[in-house]
Motif scaffolding. Sequence first.
Motif, PDB file in Angstrom:
ATOM      1  N   TYR A  53       0.805  -1.218   0.000  1.00 45.03           N
ATOM      2  CA  TYR A  53       0.000   0.000   0.000  1.00 45.03           C
ATOM      3  C   TYR A  53       0.837   1.267   0.000  1.00 45.03           C
ATOM      4  N   ILE A  54       2.037   1.211   0.605  1.00 49.80           N
ATOM      5  CA  ILE A  54       2.896   2.383   0.613  1.00 49.80           C
ATOM      6  C   ILE A  54       3.244   2.727  -0.831  1.00 49.80           C
ATOM      7  N   GLY A  55       3.030   3.970  -1.178  1.00 51.37           N
ATOM      8  CA  GLY A  55       3.269   4.371  -2.550  1.00 51.37           C
ATOM      9  C   GLY A  55       2.024   4.250  -3.384  1.00 51.37           C
ATOM     10  N   ASP A  56       1.000   3.627  -2.788  1.00 52.15           N
ATOM     11  CA  ASP A  56      -0.247   3.495  -3.498  1.00 52.15           C
ATOM     12  C   ASP A  56      -1.259   4.462  -2.913  1.00 52.15           C
ATOM     13  N   GLY A  57      -0.795   5.673  -2.660  1.00 42.61           N
ATOM     14  CA  GLY A  57      -1.688   6.700  -2.159  1.00 42.61           C
ATOM     15  C   GLY A  57      -2.458   7.358  -3.283  1.00 42.61           C
ATOM     16  N   ASN A  58      -2.342   6.806  -4.503  1.00 45.39           N
ATOM     17  CA  ASN A  58      -2.971   7.445  -5.666  1.00 45.39           C
ATOM     18  C   ASN A  58      -4.494   7.466  -5.584  1.00 45.39           C
ATOM     19  N   ILE A  59      -5.107   6.372  -5.126  1.00 45.41           N
ATOM     20  CA  ILE A  59      -6.563   6.349  -5.005  1.00 45.41           C
ATOM     21  C   ILE A  59      -7.007   7.344  -3.936  1.00 45.41           C
ATOM     22  N   LEU A  60      -6.255   7.386  -2.842  1.00 49.29           N
ATOM     23  CA  LEU A  60      -6.546   8.339  -1.775  1.00 49.29           C
ATOM     24  C   LEU A  60      -6.443   9.769  -2.309  1.00 49.29           C
ATOM     25  N   LEU A  61      -5.391  10.032  -3.088  1.00 50.82           N
ATOM     26  CA  LEU A  61      -5.190  11.366  -3.668  1.00 50.82           C
ATOM     27  C   LEU A  61      -6.292  11.701  -4.668  1.00 50.82           C
ATOM     28  N   MET A  62      -6.688  10.707  -5.468  1.00 53.51           N
ATOM     29  CA  MET A  62      -7.740  10.943  -6.458  1.00 53.51           C
ATOM     30  C   MET A  62      -9.020  11.411  -5.776  1.00 53.51           C
ATOM     31  N   TRP A  63      -9.452  10.660  -4.734  1.00 56.13           N
ATOM     32  CA  TRP A  63     -10.672  11.029  -4.017  1.00 56.13           C
ATOM     33  C   TRP A  63     -10.504  12.388  -3.324  1.00 56.13           C
ATOM     34  N   GLY A  64      -9.344  12.590  -2.723  1.00 57.49           N
ATOM     35  CA  GLY A  64      -9.104  13.850  -2.027  1.00 57.49           C
ATOM     36  C   GLY A  64      -9.192  15.052  -2.947  1.00 57.49           C
ATOM     37  N   TYR A  65      -8.506  14.981  -4.080  1.00 58.23           N
ATOM     38  CA  TYR A  65      -8.508  16.110  -5.015  1.00 58.23           C
ATOM     39  C   TYR A  65      -9.870  16.289  -5.692  1.00 58.23           C
ATOM     40  N   VAL A  66     -10.554  15.179  -5.984  1.00 55.31           N
ATOM     41  CA  VAL A  66     -11.889  15.286  -6.589  1.00 55.31           C
ATOM     42  C   VAL A  66     -12.863  15.956  -5.623  1.00 55.31           C
ATOM     43  N   ILE A  67     -12.854  15.501  -4.365  1.00 56.98           N
ATOM     44  CA  ILE A  67     -13.777  16.067  -3.371  1.00 56.98           C
ATOM     45  C   ILE A  67     -13.474  17.538  -3.116  1.00 56.98           C
ATOM     46  N   VAL A  68     -12.196  17.867  -2.936  1.00 57.47           N
ATOM     47  CA  VAL A  68     -11.815  19.262  -2.690  1.00 57.47           C
ATOM     48  C   VAL A  68     -12.118  20.123  -3.923  1.00 57.47           C
ATOM     49  N   ALA A  73      -6.571  17.230   5.003  1.00 57.39           N
ATOM     50  CA  ALA A  73      -5.915  16.528   6.114  1.00 57.39           C
ATOM     51  C   ALA A  73      -6.138  15.031   6.049  1.00 57.39           C
ATOM     52  N   MET A  74      -7.326  14.605   5.629  1.00 62.19           N
ATOM     53  CA  MET A  74      -7.691  13.194   5.637  1.00 62.19           C
ATOM     54  C   MET A  74      -7.094  12.403   4.482  1.00 62.19           C
ATOM     55  N   MET A  75      -7.061  12.990   3.292  1.00 65.89           N
ATOM     56  CA  MET A  75      -6.703  12.212   2.110  1.00 65.89           C
ATOM     57  C   MET A  75      -5.503  12.738   1.333  1.00 65.89           C
ATOM     58  N   ILE A  76      -5.456  14.062   1.138  1.00 73.21           N
ATOM     59  CA  ILE A  76      -4.387  14.589   0.282  1.00 73.21           C
ATOM     60  C   ILE A  76      -3.029  14.496   0.963  1.00 73.21           C
ATOM     61  N   ILE A  77      -2.935  14.948   2.201  1.00 75.82           N
ATOM     62  CA  ILE A  77      -1.650  14.874   2.908  1.00 75.82           C
ATOM     63  C   ILE A  77      -1.202  13.432   3.122  1.00 75.82           C
ATOM     64  N   PRO A  78      -2.055  12.523   3.653  1.00 74.83           N
ATOM     65  CA  PRO A  78      -1.631  11.124   3.801  1.00 74.83           C
ATOM     66  C   PRO A  78      -1.271  10.473   2.469  1.00 74.83           C
ATOM     67  N   GLY A  79      -2.006  10.808   1.400  1.00 73.32           N
ATOM     68  CA  GLY A  79      -1.706  10.234   0.089  1.00 73.32           C
ATOM     69  C   GLY A  79      -0.320  10.604  -0.390  1.00 73.32           C
ATOM     70  N   HIS A  80       0.049  11.876  -0.211  1.00 74.24           N
ATOM     71  CA  HIS A  80       1.396  12.312  -0.612  1.00 74.24           C
ATOM     72  C   HIS A  80       2.470  11.684   0.281  1.00 74.24           C
ATOM     73  N   ILE A  81       2.156  11.511   1.564  1.00 79.00           N
ATOM     74  CA  ILE A  81       3.107  10.877   2.479  1.00 79.00           C
ATOM     75  C   ILE A  81       3.372   9.431   2.056  1.00 79.00           C
ATOM     76  N   LEU A  82       2.305   8.702   1.705  1.00 79.99           N
ATOM     77  CA  LEU A  82       2.456   7.312   1.261  1.00 79.99           C
ATOM     78  C   LEU A  82       3.323   7.228   0.009  1.00 79.99           C
ATOM     79  N   ASN A  83       3.078   8.110  -0.949  1.00 73.35           N
ATOM     80  CA  ASN A  83       3.866   8.088  -2.181  1.00 73.35           C
ATOM     81  C   ASN A  83       5.310   8.523  -1.933  1.00 73.35           C
ATOM     82  N   TYR A  84       5.509   9.459  -1.008  1.00 75.24           N
ATOM     83  CA  TYR A  84       6.870   9.890  -0.665  1.00 75.24           C
ATOM     84  C   TYR A  84       7.655   8.729  -0.062  1.00 75.24           C
ATOM     85  N   LYS A  85       7.011   7.987   0.833  1.00 83.60           N
ATOM     86  CA  LYS A  85       7.682   6.845   1.466  1.00 83.60           C
ATOM     87  C   LYS A  85       8.055   5.794   0.421  1.00 83.60           C
ATOM     88  N   ALA A  86       7.214   5.637  -0.585  1.00 86.50           N
ATOM     89  CA  ALA A  86       7.502   4.665  -1.637  1.00 86.50           C
ATOM     90  C   ALA A  86       8.728   5.073  -2.428  1.00 86.50           C
TER      91      ALA A  86
END
Length: 208
Positions: free
Chosen positions: A26-41, A191-204
């Motif tokens: 899952y680390i590095g797979d924050g793309n789905i999280l980012l997609m939902w975050g950016y779409v909602i925002v 806070a819920m999706m965009i930041i964690p999503g970028h953190i996951l991809n950064y760790k990857a």
Amino acid sequence: MEDRKLTEKESLEVITSMIAQTKQRYIGDGNILLMWGYVIVGVTALIWTLLVLTHNTCWNWLWFLIWIIGGIATPIMAMKKQMNKGVKNYSDSLTSKIWSFVGIIAIASTFICLGFLLIKGVDAWSMMFVLALVIVPFAEIAQGIVLNEKSLVIGGSVGILFGLFTLGCIAGHITLFATWFMPLFMLAFIAMMIIPGHILNYKARKAK
């Protein structure tokens, strides 16, 4: 030949290994999280701008763009992810079931709100904000616990705080005016999706 029973130590090692493997998947797979975050925002920002400029509540129907865009993109991204990651293990299935359950609740809530509006002419759409800021972050926290990922737990906790505030406003009959509530809603999803999503991809990227 009888199957050998695992010792307590071996069982813990298996569980730890499973969690580590799932987290790595899952680390590095924050793309789905980012997609939902950016779409909602993005959709929220669009509706907020149009409501403030025109004061026409018909723009609220644009909320369905979130379901349309996310509903189309998620299966495609999930299928691509599955092809890259291979066979699911127990933790993968658990996190998948958590989010599937959230999706079922969201669909049911949408139809309930539509029913109130079309049958009784009652506006119950504020329930969707509670869903988004309580059920969704709770699922994110659960996933963070399964994966031992702090960014998901912290992001989900921030979201729930916004959700409790929203519940307090509804219970206290405080109107959720677009001018001040929608910016808070956007901050919650950052806070819920965009930041964690970028953190996951950064760790990857860092792990490569």
